[in-house]
Structures are given as C-alpha cells and as structure tokens.
Design an enzyme around this catalytic site. Structure first.
Site, PDB file in Angstrom:
ATOM      1  N   ALA A 125       0.872  -1.184   0.000  1.00  0.00           N
ATOM      2  CA  ALA A 125       0.000   0.000   0.000  1.00  0.00           C
ATOM      3  C   ALA A 125       0.902   1.225   0.000  1.00  0.00           C
ATOM      4  CB  ALA A 125      -0.926  -0.025   1.213  1.00  0.00           C
ATOM      5  N   CYS A 247      -1.002   2.994  11.263  1.00  0.00           N
ATOM      6  CA  CYS A 247      -0.960   4.256  12.013  1.00  0.00           C
ATOM      7  C   CYS A 247      -2.177   4.337  12.930  1.00  0.00           C
ATOM      8  CB  CYS A 247      -0.884   5.461  11.074  1.00  0.00           C
ATOM      9  SG  CYS A 247      -2.241   5.580   9.885  1.00  0.00           S
TER      10      CYS A 247
END
Length: 478
Positions: A125, A247
């Site tokens: 990604a 994250c």
C-alpha cells in the site's frame, strides 16, 4: 509550529484506548499529546545527497534540525519562517528531502534492520510514496521494488514522488493488495504491508481523522487487514522478512492481526523483536516484541510495527483467473542498447547493468532487471522509467530520466542561480547571461538536475512538465 486544533476523540475510542494503555503511560498524557500540534519532520533523500552534505547545505538557513533516533536520514525541523510552506523549498522541489512524519519512517527502518539487504521488495500500500522512496534509498536504487496502490488517483501522486526523488528501480501496480499471494507466490524477499487502518494515530495531523470512527468500522477494517497479511505472507519467499504496520492504536488492527497469522501458519513464521532497533525503542516495546508507539512516547504520531520472518513454504493459494493481455514492450538488442547508452552518455545520462532497455513503439524505457522475471505474471501500470522517445535525428530524453540518471560531472550541465531556478519552477523560459554553450543542456541548481532544456538563441526553453510547474512564492534562500 502549527497552531493547535481541537482534536475530536470519541468517548468509545478513549475507553478502548484506556483498556490497552501500558501501565507506565498515562491517559492524561495521551490526550494532551493528541491535542498538541504535530512536529514537522523530513527525511534526507540519499539517492541525491548524503546526510552530511545536506546538513552543510542548509547550515546557514534558519532551520533547527533534531535527529530522529530510528532513521539516520530523518530530522524533526523547526523553521524561523513558518509562513512559507516547507514543500516550496528549493531542496524539496529538487528531491533532496521528503516531508515525512517521523513515526512513518519506523516500518522501513524495521524492514532493513540488521544485515537485511533485500533485492526484490513489495510495498503493498505504497501511496503517497514516502516509504517506497525510503526503501529505494536504502537499496541505493538497486534491485527492484513493486509499489502497489489500490486508489487510482493516488497512483499519480505515487509516481510524481518517485520521479522527484530520482528513483529508477520501481514498478507501479494498481490492485487490491489481496491479489499478490496468488499472483506472485514466494516472489519477494522483503515485504512492507503498511496496512489501511482506522487512523487513530494521525489525529495530530488531521483533527477530524476520528469523525467517522466506530467499533464497527474497526472490525470491518480488521477483516480486510487479515486478508491482506495472509496474501502478503504467501507472496513472501521462504527466508524473507515482512513488516506489518499501521498508524492506528487498537489491538484489533495490530496485535490480533499478527497473532492471527502466527496461529494460522505456526512454525512457518516467527516474530523478530524490535527492542534493539534504536536507542529508546524499549519504551514502545510490547511483550511480543512489537513496537506500539503511543503519541506521548516520542512526541509523534501513533504507530504499530511488527517484523516477521518466514521460515518455510505454506500451501499455495488458488491461481488467479484474470487475463493479463499482451505485454506491450520488447527488450532491445545488445547493439541497440549500446547505441542508446552512447547517445545518452553524450547528453550526460548514465545507468548501470542493473537496468535494461525495453521499447514500446518509439518509446525507450529503462526497466529494473530484478523485476523482469515478474513480466507476464502481473499487470504493471508502469515499470522503471521512460528514458526517451526515438526520432529520425536522435532521442528526446525524458524529464524523469534526467532527474534519476544525470551524471555529476556531465559537460552538458548548466548551473542556475536562485532567481533563474525559481523562474524554471514557475515554468518560464530563461534568459541567462551568458547562455549555455550547447544547444541541449541539463539545468541544475545546487548541483542538482532540474530538467533538460533546449537553447534557442539566447533563450533556454523551459521543458518542465506542466504538472510540476509551481505557482506562488518559493523558498530559495537567496
């Protein structure tokens, strides 16, 4: 420093975070950290300049740089003039640094920990490109990287950042990341899965990041993450290393995803603890050996990083049923390749044997040799970089090739001063005094290539691609 913003933290999120907060950390400190502006940070692009030379270059600027402990090329930055965007700095425009949040440098540092020197890497990604360009720099533009991005609009941003940084060893793909285990089994010796996530760690950068957060959305995202990590594990070669990162902060998207992989594949996979990754890493170390970075620990974004090793093969996935279509490129003969390399050298461009020339009609492309084995196994959006277009009277060298391949001592280089360099980035033709002596030149600033240009009389015709032209005030420290 940016001005504080009121960060929205849903009560259910705070309750869930309180339940997983380590005993030596405080919720009050966590909430206070979330409400503080995020420190700006950058990473020096060592494909263009060494860290030492970069620090020398900017030593007279009103920049205060603090080293980031887990990335030798990373620095937190405070500037005397915060009104000018950091992205408008000359050194950013010419690819000398990448604006990257400090915590997001952790996954690639973990991927390359110790003596790891992968030759073929998958970034599942990849957009906008911070980690892909970090990987390319640590590989010194050698080997090959497949940088995948599911969002079509973000593929363009990914390519723009790769091009600006002078990266030449990347192939771009545009797929759902869940295809790689079936399409390219055991094809990579290192994989980064920086997984799509609920973004609980980025509230300091985006105060509204949690506006759509819910326990149900976390569960849905975790379902996708389980499929992504399983696919990535199948694409990893035995002996290879994979880093899984997010994250976000909750265990459902982090520890539970990794533990699920361990439960499924047993002794085929193991955790490689990250407590020695950098001085102070143990402050974020979990019992399993992961890094669970709450924002108050290092005054950064929140992040999670796990490093895994694949020890042996696992049963393969079903082969994909999609059709690839005919690959539109053909490799050039040794004679053709030598002729083009000679012409390129005369224009101040060069490459080594880790890149090979392929052609599509009049287009000449430079492919990473390491990725040629994947041709006709998966569909690429683009491979390597477009070197030139061939014409009867010669070659038209392409902008991205000049940025990546210009040699430091080329006779065709023409150094601009700060005023002319700003004109160049504004897309205007230049009238230097005196003009360059050659009809074609590579224009440079701070000895860095900005592009290729034609001299027409006393004028330098600006060939900067339109999408790279900048409006507004630029920061060139005159």
């Amino acid at each position: 420093m940016a001005k504080p913003a009121c960060v929205f933290l849903p009560p259910a999120f705070l309750e869930a975070t309180r339940a997983i907060m380590p005993a030596d950390l405080s919720m009050d400190d966590f909430i206070a950290a979330c409400q503080r502006p995020l420190r700006r940070s950058l990473r020096v692009n060592t494909l263009k300049i060494s860290v030492t030379d970069f620090l020398t270059l900017v030593q007279d600027y009103d920049w205060r740089l603090e080293p980031i402990p887990w990335c030798a090329e990373g620095f937190w930055i405070e500037r005397g003039d915060e009104e000018l965007r950091l992205g408008s700095a000359a050194e950013h425009l010419s690819g000398l640094f990448y604006i990257q949040e400090a915590s997001s440098m952790l996954p690639v540092s973990a991927l390359f920990a110790g003596a790891e020197a992968p030759s073929r890497v998958l970034d599942v990604a990849a957009a906008p490109g911070s980690k892909t360009t970090q990987i390319a720099a640590l590989m010194n533009n050698q080997g090959g990287i497949v940088a995948n991005e599911y969002s079509a609009s973000r593929v363009k941003v990914l390519h723009a950042n790769i091009s600006r940084c002078g990266v030449k060893n990347v192939a771009l793909t545009h797929f759902d990341g869940r295809v790689f285990g079936a399409a390219l089994p055991e094809s990579f010796d290192a994989i980064l899965l920086d997984a799509p996530c609920s973004g609980e760690g980025v509230v300091r950068k985006d105060p509204d990041a949690m506006s759509n957060w819910s326990p149900e959305s976390v569960t849905a995202i975790a379902d996708t993450q389980r499929e992504l990590i399983d696919s990535a594990f199948h694409a990893l070669a035995p002996g290879g290393v994979m880093v899984y990162s997010t994250c976000t902060l909750n265990a459902q998207e982090n520890q539970q995803i990794v533990n699920g992989l361990l439960a499924t594949y047993g002794d085929a996979v193991s955790i490689e603890p990250l407590g020695d990754l950098f001085p102070g890493a143990k402050q974020a170390l979990t019992a399993e050996g992961f890094l669970h970075v709450f924002p108050q620990i290092y005054d950064s974004e929140g992040f999670f990083v796990a490093r895994l090793r694949k020890h042996h093969s696992v049963p393969p996935l079903a082969k994909p049923s999609y059709k690839l279509g005919k690959f539109p490129f053909t490799p050039l003969s040794g004679k053709d390749s030598a002729e083009i390399a000679q012409a390129a050298a005369a224009s101040g461009l060069a490459w080594d044997k880790t890149s090979r020339l392929w052609a599509r009609d009049k287009e000449i492309w430079l492919f990473p040799a390491e990725l040629e084995a994947l041709v006709n196994k998966i569909r690429f959006s683009r491979i390597g970089l477009k070197l030139a277009e061939r014409f009867t009277k010669g070659y038209r060298w392409q902008h991205e090739a000049v940025i990546a391949l210009a040699v430091a001592d080329g006779k065709q280089r023409f150094e601009l001063d700060a005023t002319l360099a700003q004109e160049w980035f504004h897309g205007r033709d230049l009238y230097p005094e005196p003009p360059p002596q050659t009809d074609e030149c590579i224009v440079t600033y701070q000895q860095q290539p900005l592009g290729i240009a034609k001299r027409i009389g006393s004028r330098i015709k600006n060939n900067l691609p339109r999408e790279l032209v900048r409006d507004g005030v630029l920061d060139f420290h005159q």
